[in-house]
Write a protein that holds these residues in place. Structure first.
Motif, PDB file in Angstrom:
ATOM      1  N   SER A 200       0.800  -1.220   0.000  1.00 46.16           N
ATOM      2  CA  SER A 200       0.000   0.000   0.000  1.00 46.16           C
ATOM      3  C   SER A 200       0.835   1.273   0.000  1.00 46.16           C
ATOM      4  CB  SER A 200      -0.925   0.026   1.219  1.00 46.16           C
ATOM      5  OG  SER A 200      -1.860  -1.031   1.164  1.00 46.16           O
ATOM      6  N   TYR A 201       2.006   1.239   0.657  1.00 45.83           N
ATOM      7  CA  TYR A 201       2.732   2.483   0.903  1.00 45.83           C
ATOM      8  C   TYR A 201       4.043   2.622   0.133  1.00 45.83           C
ATOM      9  CZ  TYR A 201      -0.467   3.625   4.701  1.00 45.83           C
ATOM     10  OH  TYR A 201      -1.588   3.945   5.419  1.00 45.83           O
ATOM     11  N   THR A 244      -9.542   1.914  -0.375  1.00 46.06           N
ATOM     12  CA  THR A 244      -8.559   2.912  -0.780  1.00 46.06           C
ATOM     13  C   THR A 244      -8.176   2.827  -2.258  1.00 46.06           C
ATOM     14  OG1 THR A 244      -6.645   1.502  -0.276  1.00 46.06           O
ATOM     15  CG2 THR A 244      -7.566   2.836   1.535  1.00 46.06           C
ATOM     16  N   ARG A 246      -5.726   1.207  -3.289  1.00 41.49           N
ATOM     17  CA  ARG A 246      -4.314   0.842  -3.345  1.00 41.49           C
ATOM     18  C   ARG A 246      -4.175  -0.679  -3.488  1.00 41.49           C
ATOM     19  NH1 ARG A 246      -2.325   4.096   2.081  1.00 41.49           N
ATOM     20  NH2 ARG A 246      -2.620   6.236   1.328  1.00 41.49           N
ATOM     21  N   HIS A 248      -3.584  -4.276  -2.503  1.00 43.05           N
ATOM     22  CA  HIS A 248      -3.949  -4.892  -1.233  1.00 43.05           C
ATOM     23  C   HIS A 248      -3.520  -6.353  -1.251  1.00 43.05           C
ATOM     24  CE1 HIS A 248      -6.223  -6.068   2.259  1.00 43.05           C
ATOM     25  NE2 HIS A 248      -7.113  -6.766   1.566  1.00 43.05           N
TER      26      HIS A 248
END
Length: 271
Positions: A200-201, A244, A246, A248
């Protein structure tokens, strides 16, 4: 700030823990370092902390050898948020963050206006300015971790290295901390246990196994169900997060391991 690990090898008690690791984190890039327990993530980070000298290879910051820098010079280029940040009792939040200014001062220098501004700015960035006069011991685990992040930010170093920064935090504190880290605009290298957080980040993911890099690339390139099963021994579903959008990652035990575990429990119950 660009970080390059060129063929880094590290030994502990004459035993090789990481071997011939090549890794790059470009300016402003978030690189996640993932791998099973014992894969060498923390050992590799120690070569960047300057707490474990590599037995081979080089750690370069913008092309300069980190281990040839003086300690204060290195601290101005690279800040660290360790896995187990220890803070002595009796210190206020502001006093803890001010420790991050030591690399900018000579031993007998007093606190300057620049130091006070850096401390205040760091606390604002992690949303802890309200606690400047509070004792560290009165804060929650998530709040303490944000203060330790502020201490690292007070160094004003362009590279931030983090070892499992969300360890022992509740899920809300984990996400808040990762959002803060991601928003800093620094070059980031973080060892993470949670594959979903890495997906995700991070801009790129580097996977260690048995002390060697076995995968690197964007999260979607690296964190495939087949690769996750091969390296971590679990089933995985990879797709967009329903909230989100994003990438996953959801994991579950392998079917055989679940069945074997269930059969063992049933056999034990029948004894």
């Amino acid at each position: 700030m660009r970080l390059d690990l060129e063929g880094v090898t590290a030994h502990i008690d004459a035993r090789p823990i990481v071997s011939d690791v090549h890794l790059t984190a470009g300016p402003g890039e978030f690189v996640a370092l993932v791998g099973p327990n014992g894969s060498g993530k923390s050992t590799l980070l120690r070569t960047i902390y300057r707490s474990l000298r590599p037995s081979g290879g080089a750690v370069l910051l913008d092309g300069r050898d980190l281990w040839r820098m003086r300690p204060r010079q290195a601290a101005r280029h690279r800040a660290v948020l360790p896995q187990h940040g220890q803070v002595a009792e009796g210190f206020s939040v502001a006093e803890v963050v001010a420790v991050g200014r030591h690399s900018h001062k000579r031993p007998l220098d007093r606190e300057s206006v620049a130091d006070r501004v850096a401390v205040a700015t760091a606390l604002e960035r992690v949303r802890m300015a309200w606690a400047a006069d509070r004792l560290m011991t009165t804060l929650s685990g998530g709040e303490r971790q944000r203060v330790l992040l502020a201490r690292a930010l007070a160094q004003e170093a362009p590279l931030l290295v983090l070892d499992e920064p969300t360890n022992h935090l509740d899920v809300g504190s984990q996400l808040l901390l990762l959002d803060l880290i991601r928003s800093l605009g620094l070059t980031l290298l973080a060892a993470l246990h949670d594959l979903d957080q890495a997906a995700s980040y991070a801009d790129r993911v580097v996977v260690l196994r048995d002390g060697q890099v076995v995968g690197h690339g964007t999260p979607s390139e690296v964190l495939t169900p087949r690769f996750i099963q091969e390296v971590f021994g679990v089933r995985a579903h990879v797709g967009p997060h329903p909230l989100t959008g994003r990438l996953h990652v959801a994991v579950a035990p392998l079917e055989n391991s679940t069945r074997d575990s269930r059969q063992a429990d049933e056999a034990e119950a029948g004894m």
